[in-house]
Write a protein that holds these residues in place. Structure first.
Motif, short mmCIF file in Angstrom:
data_model
loop_
_atom_site.label_atom_id
_atom_site.label_comp_id
_atom_site.label_asym_id
_atom_site.label_seq_id
_atom_site.Cartn_x
_atom_site.Cartn_y
_atom_site.Cartn_z
N LEU A 13 0.83 -1.20 0.00
CA LEU A 13 0.00 0.00 0.00
C LEU A 13 0.87 1.26 0.00
CD1 LEU A 13 -2.72 -1.00 2.63
CD2 LEU A 13 -2.98 -0.89 0.14
N LYS A 15 2.38 4.73 1.07
CA LYS A 15 2.59 5.25 2.43
C LYS A 15 1.53 6.27 2.84
CE LYS A 15 7.54 4.41 2.99
NZ LYS A 15 8.88 5.01 3.27
N GLU A 16 1.10 7.10 1.88
CA GLU A 16 0.11 8.12 2.23
C GLU A 16 -1.23 7.50 2.63
OE1 GLU A 16 0.51 8.15 -2.38
OE2 GLU A 16 1.79 7.89 -0.61
N TRP A 17 -1.57 6.35 2.02
CA TRP A 17 -2.81 5.67 2.39
C TRP A 17 -2.67 5.08 3.79
CZ3 TRP A 17 -4.64 2.44 -2.46
CH2 TRP A 17 -4.82 3.31 -3.55
N ILE A 18 -1.51 4.50 4.07
CA ILE A 18 -1.25 3.91 5.38
C ILE A 18 -1.35 4.96 6.48
CG2 ILE A 18 0.58 2.87 6.80
CD1 ILE A 18 1.50 1.41 4.21
N GLU A 20 -2.89 7.95 6.27
CA GLU A 20 -4.23 8.53 6.31
C GLU A 20 -5.20 7.65 7.11
OE1 GLU A 20 -7.91 9.51 3.23
OE2 GLU A 20 -5.90 9.18 2.44
N LEU A 21 -5.08 6.34 6.96
CA LEU A 21 -6.01 5.41 7.62
C LEU A 21 -5.44 4.85 8.92
CD1 LEU A 21 -7.30 3.61 4.42
CD2 LEU A 21 -8.63 5.08 5.93
N HIS A 122 -1.16 -6.34 -3.36
CA HIS A 122 -2.39 -5.56 -3.26
C HIS A 122 -3.63 -6.41 -2.98
CE1 HIS A 122 -0.69 -1.71 -4.24
NE2 HIS A 122 -0.02 -2.27 -5.22
N LEU A 129 -7.19 -2.23 3.38
CA LEU A 129 -7.83 -0.94 3.14
C LEU A 129 -9.29 -0.94 3.58
CD1 LEU A 129 -6.60 0.30 -0.37
CD2 LEU A 129 -6.19 1.37 1.86
N ARG A 133 -11.06 1.30 6.48
CA ARG A 133 -12.17 2.20 6.16
C ARG A 133 -13.40 1.87 7.00
NH1 ARG A 133 -10.88 1.58 -0.27
NH2 ARG A 133 -9.40 3.31 -0.46
N ASN A 258 -8.57 4.40 -11.70
CA ASN A 258 -8.68 3.63 -10.47
C ASN A 258 -7.79 2.38 -10.46
OD1 ASN A 258 -10.67 5.31 -9.25
ND2 ASN A 258 -12.18 4.43 -10.64
N LEU A 260 -4.31 1.03 -9.79
CA LEU A 260 -3.07 1.43 -9.12
C LEU A 260 -1.90 0.62 -9.65
CD1 LEU A 260 -1.74 3.03 -6.74
CD2 LEU A 260 -2.27 1.05 -5.30
#
Length: 284
Positions: A13, A15-18, A20-21, A122, A129, A133, A258, A260
């Motif tokens: 994943l 890093k920014e997603w990690i 953020e969540l 992924h 993810l 969420r 969409n 990735l």
């Protein structure tokens, strides 16, 4: 109630997603020519690829020590009195990480649910993810676990290995078979059936690979009246090829923005070698 999500460094994943969540990532380690690195911490993916190509021996990957999981679970549990933890990891068919996490969960004073994703990269990340969420949406652990099982059942992962050299070094195929396959320019394609590396087809060109994976995607989506909820392509030093595969998938799905594309973890790269590429998606 607070639910925290834990995974490992093979999830691929961004890093920014990690961040953020607020996902906690436990790194596996990789040893190259006697030097050990923590995946994603001490070595970047591009740095590892160079070492992989030039290393004298096949690098060796190692699961996190049980004490690492104990420390993570205890620390997260102590953040809030009512914290619950969902720990999601790569397939137990390829690593002992899940079993180690499971054992660690019984040795700490924390409420931990450990899940075998049955996937890597992924296809593991999809579950992580969604869990993160849903945790933000105040879903219960039971609801999240049931949702992850649904994602697992509808996920697909197809992997093409560009060279047989690394499968031979890792003992997955014999050296004689690897030599013959290399002479014939064979590029095996495999899936993860029940979390285990399972041969699917053999191709000899990248174009054949793109056509085959696009057809698999079409069979699992359009031909079944389903939609792809997430699509990702992981590669090892093969970004131009990854974009060609993306373009092919987009022609039948209109999912371009969409889809990735990322370079995969050194842990996975070790066993597949340079040029490998994987297509992953799940449907509903």
């Amino acid at each position: 109630m607070t639910i925290r999500i834990v995974t490992d460094s093979t999830c691929d994943l961004p890093k920014e997603w990690i961040e953020e969540l607020d996902i906690e990532v436990v790194p596996l380690s990789i040893t190259v020519d006697g030097q050990t690195y923590l995946d994603g911490i001490d070595i970047t993916k591009s740095e590892f690829l160079e070492k992989l190509i030039n290393s004298k021996e096949l690098p060796k990957s190692s699961q996190p020590a049980i004490g690492v999981f104990q420390e993570v679970y205890s620390r997260l549990a102590n953040e809030h009195e009512d914290t619950q933890i969902i720990s999601i990891h790569l397939t137990e068919g390829m690593s002992g990480t899940y079993q180690t996490a499971q054992l660690a969960s019984t040795m700490v004073d924390a409420n931990v649910t450990v899940i075998n994703s049955s996937f890597i990269s992924h296809a593991l990340g999809f579950q992580v993810l969604e869990a993160a969420r849903w945790a933000k949406e105040d879903k219960s652990v039971e609801e999240i676990v049931a949702h992850l099982e649904s994602i697992k059942e509808s996920s697909s992962l197809y992997l093409m290995v560009d060279t047989l050299e690394y499968l031979a070094k890792g003992g997955r195929i014999g050296k004689g078979k690897a030599l013959l396959g290399s002479l014939l320019k064979i590029k095996p394609i495999a899936s993860l059936a029940d979390g285990v590396y399972t041969p699917v087809e053999k191709v000899r060109t990248h174009l054949q690979m793109i056509k085959l994976l696009t057809k698999k995607f079409e069979e699992d989506t359009l031909e079944k009246g389903k939609q792809a909820k997430a699509v990702a392509i992981a590669h090892i030093g093969a970004e131009p090829l990854a974009h060609k595969l993306k373009e092919s998938i987009d022609k039948i799905s209109n999912l371009s923005s969409n889809i990735l594309i990322t370079e995969t973890s050194p842990i996975i790269s070790t066993h597949t070698g340079p040029g490998a590429i994987a297509l992953m998606y799940y449907t509903e």
